[in-house]
Scaffold this active site. Structure first.
Site, mmCIF file in Angstrom:
data_model
loop_
_atom_site.group_PDB
_atom_site.id
_atom_site.type_symbol
_atom_site.label_atom_id
_atom_site.label_comp_id
_atom_site.label_asym_id
_atom_site.label_seq_id
_atom_site.Cartn_x
_atom_site.Cartn_y
_atom_site.Cartn_z
ATOM 1 N N ASP A 67 43.276 28.286 35.126
ATOM 2 C CA ASP A 67 42.979 29.376 35.926
ATOM 3 C C ASP A 67 43.861 30.430 35.638
ATOM 4 O OD1 ASP A 67 42.423 31.528 38.107
ATOM 5 O OD2 ASP A 67 41.656 29.912 39.423
ATOM 6 N N GLN A 109 40.782 24.614 37.412
ATOM 7 C CA GLN A 109 41.965 25.026 38.088
ATOM 8 C C GLN A 109 43.072 25.000 37.274
ATOM 9 O OE1 GLN A 109 42.612 22.599 41.619
ATOM 10 N NE2 GLN A 109 41.691 24.107 42.831
ATOM 11 N N ARG A 114 35.664 29.420 39.559
ATOM 12 C CA ARG A 114 36.914 28.836 40.640
ATOM 13 C C ARG A 114 36.469 27.532 41.192
ATOM 14 N NH1 ARG A 114 40.457 33.585 42.451
ATOM 15 N NH2 ARG A 114 41.826 32.628 41.015
ATOM 16 N N SER A 140 45.164 32.668 39.026
ATOM 17 C CA SER A 140 45.903 31.796 39.952
ATOM 18 C C SER A 140 47.183 31.767 39.632
ATOM 19 C CB SER A 140 45.212 30.556 40.412
ATOM 20 O OG SER A 140 43.944 30.665 41.010
ATOM 21 N N TYR A 199 35.844 34.655 46.713
ATOM 22 C CA TYR A 199 35.956 36.238 46.649
ATOM 23 C C TYR A 199 35.221 36.930 47.647
ATOM 24 C CZ TYR A 199 37.388 35.473 41.741
ATOM 25 O OH TYR A 199 37.927 34.882 40.630
HETATM 26 P P1 NAD Z 1 41.701 38.175 45.198
HETATM 27 O O1 NAD Z 1 42.696 38.393 44.300
HETATM 28 O O2 NAD Z 1 40.238 38.460 44.709
HETATM 29 O O3 NAD Z 1 41.683 38.830 46.791
HETATM 30 C C1 NAD Z 1 42.929 38.696 47.458
HETATM 31 C C2 NAD Z 1 42.557 38.588 48.736
HETATM 32 O O4 NAD Z 1 42.324 39.632 49.289
HETATM 33 C C3 NAD Z 1 41.654 37.541 48.962
HETATM 34 O O5 NAD Z 1 41.929 36.625 49.979
HETATM 35 C C4 NAD Z 1 40.316 38.421 49.704
HETATM 36 O O6 NAD Z 1 39.623 37.852 50.586
HETATM 37 C C5 NAD Z 1 41.142 39.496 50.372
HETATM 38 N N1 NAD Z 1 40.360 40.765 50.752
HETATM 39 C C6 NAD Z 1 39.447 41.174 49.841
HETATM 40 N N2 NAD Z 1 39.218 42.348 50.431
HETATM 41 C C7 NAD Z 1 39.757 42.424 51.645
HETATM 42 C C8 NAD Z 1 39.816 43.356 52.710
HETATM 43 N N3 NAD Z 1 38.938 44.512 52.679
HETATM 44 N N4 NAD Z 1 40.654 43.340 53.864
HETATM 45 C C9 NAD Z 1 41.466 42.123 53.927
HETATM 46 N N5 NAD Z 1 41.577 41.358 52.925
HETATM 47 C C10 NAD Z 1 40.473 41.501 51.548
HETATM 48 O O7 NAD Z 1 41.553 36.609 45.364
HETATM 49 P P2 NAD Z 1 42.387 35.352 44.871
HETATM 50 O O8 NAD Z 1 43.681 35.235 45.316
HETATM 51 O O9 NAD Z 1 42.195 35.480 43.509
HETATM 52 O O10 NAD Z 1 41.388 34.290 45.400
HETATM 53 C C11 NAD Z 1 40.815 34.176 46.536
HETATM 54 C C12 NAD Z 1 40.505 32.659 46.894
HETATM 55 O O11 NAD Z 1 39.710 31.971 45.836
HETATM 56 C C13 NAD Z 1 41.790 31.638 47.233
HETATM 57 O O12 NAD Z 1 42.482 31.844 48.453
HETATM 58 C C14 NAD Z 1 41.159 30.210 47.107
HETATM 59 O O13 NAD Z 1 40.518 29.958 48.315
HETATM 60 C C15 NAD Z 1 40.171 30.746 46.094
HETATM 61 N N6 NAD Z 1 40.290 30.226 44.993
HETATM 62 C C16 NAD Z 1 39.770 28.803 44.325
HETATM 63 C C17 NAD Z 1 40.249 28.318 43.176
HETATM 64 C C18 NAD Z 1 39.433 26.949 42.768
HETATM 65 O O14 NAD Z 1 38.821 26.123 43.477
HETATM 66 N N7 NAD Z 1 39.646 26.589 41.397
HETATM 67 C C19 NAD Z 1 41.229 28.914 42.526
HETATM 68 C C20 NAD Z 1 41.780 29.991 42.917
HETATM 69 C C21 NAD Z 1 41.548 30.640 44.218
#
Ligand code: NAD
Length: 377
Positions: A130, A127, A122, A133, A228
């Site tokens: 991805d 991006q 990530r 996402s 994550y």
């Molecule tokens: P994910 O699908 O792995 O998880 C979804 C959400 O659930 C996350 O925000 C996580 O913190 C939350 N979560 C996990 N366990 C939990 C718990 N026990 N209680 C409450 N919440 C909990 O995550 P995702 O949506 O694939 O991505 C997370 C983050 O990654 C994004 O918000 C972003 O900041 C980052 N991201 C960065 C890039 C990049 O830079 N290229 C791309 C995509 C996402």
């Protein structure tokens, strides 16, 4: 070089790994594109549209895979199709390797060079490729639309001569890509929205979308600085459960999106919390592919509990919005291939030291090359 686009055979898979638009671009790279007949039907793309874009339409997987140097798929092809992929071919898909321990060794044995798009690092440069996402965003949107449909009261506040319909209260659990889109969509429909997450960075994002942050903030959440979430301790889970019980009971819809990559989804909404919800309330569980965030979820089904709470536990949420999901997924794969393309030789060029290549490549030249699967060799 020939690039094959397979028809997906796994249950509930409605998406396709290319669209007429990406086919044209792939041909522009110097590829011959072969699409298996019917590959796009469940995403509303007839074979004729692929043909009009310049693709050859093959009757079945054997014909599509013949002499293919590259294979595009949504999920890992099943063993029957996999066995027809030529040695040395590049397979690009969402492999599901973390949940299927036999997959990576079998890909290595078959001499398939497999890129697992769900393992993409990530980083900013990645991006536009991805897939997690692009698909999670649509899943978050769809969750609210289906949740609103299942909710028999109304989302926006409506003041009429016959009385007032109150706004729905929506609580989003997990504010990653899917959760943030769920917040934005629920707000657009007029709901009062709150959300929780364990990553401190998510708090500001929740607030910036006009939702209220509800969550435990302690020394443990302060360490959640990665993209994550890490598995939480028992002590944290207890504190979180107390807050969740009170919050879930106050809300009409609970949208669960909390995943821990590669692991079972954490149980955040217990059966007792569901029992505390009012009849007609709805739980939408986007984490059902990982077992569900809600203890009462039956993965793959929509159920109504004894106290009248509907729980939508469908699997493969992006597949429930197949046209948009295929369009974005196909674009992600096109960007991946274009980024790692040798324009002169018109073949893929995947430098092993590149961070993205290192992140996604499971197997190369008959060997397991991914560090997370090295012990599977
Ligand atoms: P994910 O699908 O792995 O998880 C979804 C959400 O659930 C996350 O925000 C996580 O913190 C939350 N979560 C996990 N366990 C939990 C718990 N026990 N209680 C409450 N919440 C909990 O995550 P995702 O949506 O694939 O991505 C997370 C983050 O990654 C994004 O918000 C972003 O900041 C980052 N991201 C960065 C890039 C990049 O830079 N290229 C791309 C995509 C996402």
């Amino acid at each position: 070089m020939r690039l094959a686009v397979l028809k997906e055979r796994r249950s509930n898979e409605t998406r396709v790994a290319a669209t007429p638009e990406t086919v044209k671009k792939l041909i522009g790279l110097g590829l011959q594109v072969v699409v298996e007949a019917g590959a796009g039907l469940s995403a509303s793309i007839p074979d004729a549209d692929f043909a009009a874009a310049g693709a050859e339409v093959a009757a079945g997987p054997a014909e599509a895979l013949q002499d293919a140097g590259i294979v595009f798929a949504v999920q890992a092809p099943e063993p029957a199709e996999r066995s027809q992929i030529a040695r040395g071919a590049l397979l690009v898909c969402v492999s599901g390797a973390l949940a299927d321990s036999g997959l990576v060794p079998s890909l290595a044995e078959a001499g398939i060079d497999a890129a697992a798009m769900e393992l993409l690092p990530r980083i900013t440069r990645a991006q536009s490729m991805d897939v997690l996402s692009s698909q999670a965003n649509l899943a978050g949107y769809r969750a609210v639309i289906e949740g609103a449909h299942a909710f028999d009261r109304g989302f926006a506040m409506m003041m009429t001569a016959a009385g007032t319909v109150p706004p729905a209260r929506v609580f989003v659990v997990g504010a990653g890509v899917a959760g943030l889109q769920a917040i934005a969509t629920a707000r657009r429909l007029g709901a009062i929205v709150s959300a929780t997450d364990v990553r401190p960075a998510a708090k500001e994002e929740i607030k910036s979308l006009g939702a209220t942050f509800v969550g435990v903030e302690d020394a443990e959440t302060a360490t959640q600085t990665g993209a994550y979430a890490k598995e939480m301790t028992a002590d944290f889970k207890q504190k979180q459960a107390a807050l969740m019980t009170a919050t879930v009971a106050k809300n009409d819809l609970v949208i669960c999106t909390a995943l821990v990559q590669g692991g079972r989804a954490p149980t955040l909404v217990t059966k007792a919390m569901v029992e505390g919800m009012r009849p007609g309330s709805v739980v939408v569980d986007l984490a059902s592919d990982g077992g569900g965030n809600c203890e009462a979820t039956e993965p793959g089904s929509a159920i109504t509990t004894e106290n009248g709470v509907k729980i939508l536990g469908y699997r493969n949420w992006p597949g429930r919005i197949p046209v948009a999901a295929s369009t974005l997924y196909a674009k992600n794969l096109l960007t991946f291939l274009t980024t790692f393309w040798d324009k002169e030789a018109k073949v893929p060029k995947l430098p092993p030291e590149d961070e993205i290549v290192k992140g996604v490549m499971l197997t190369r030249g008959g060997a397991i090359v991914h560090k997370n699967f090295a012990s599977a060799a």
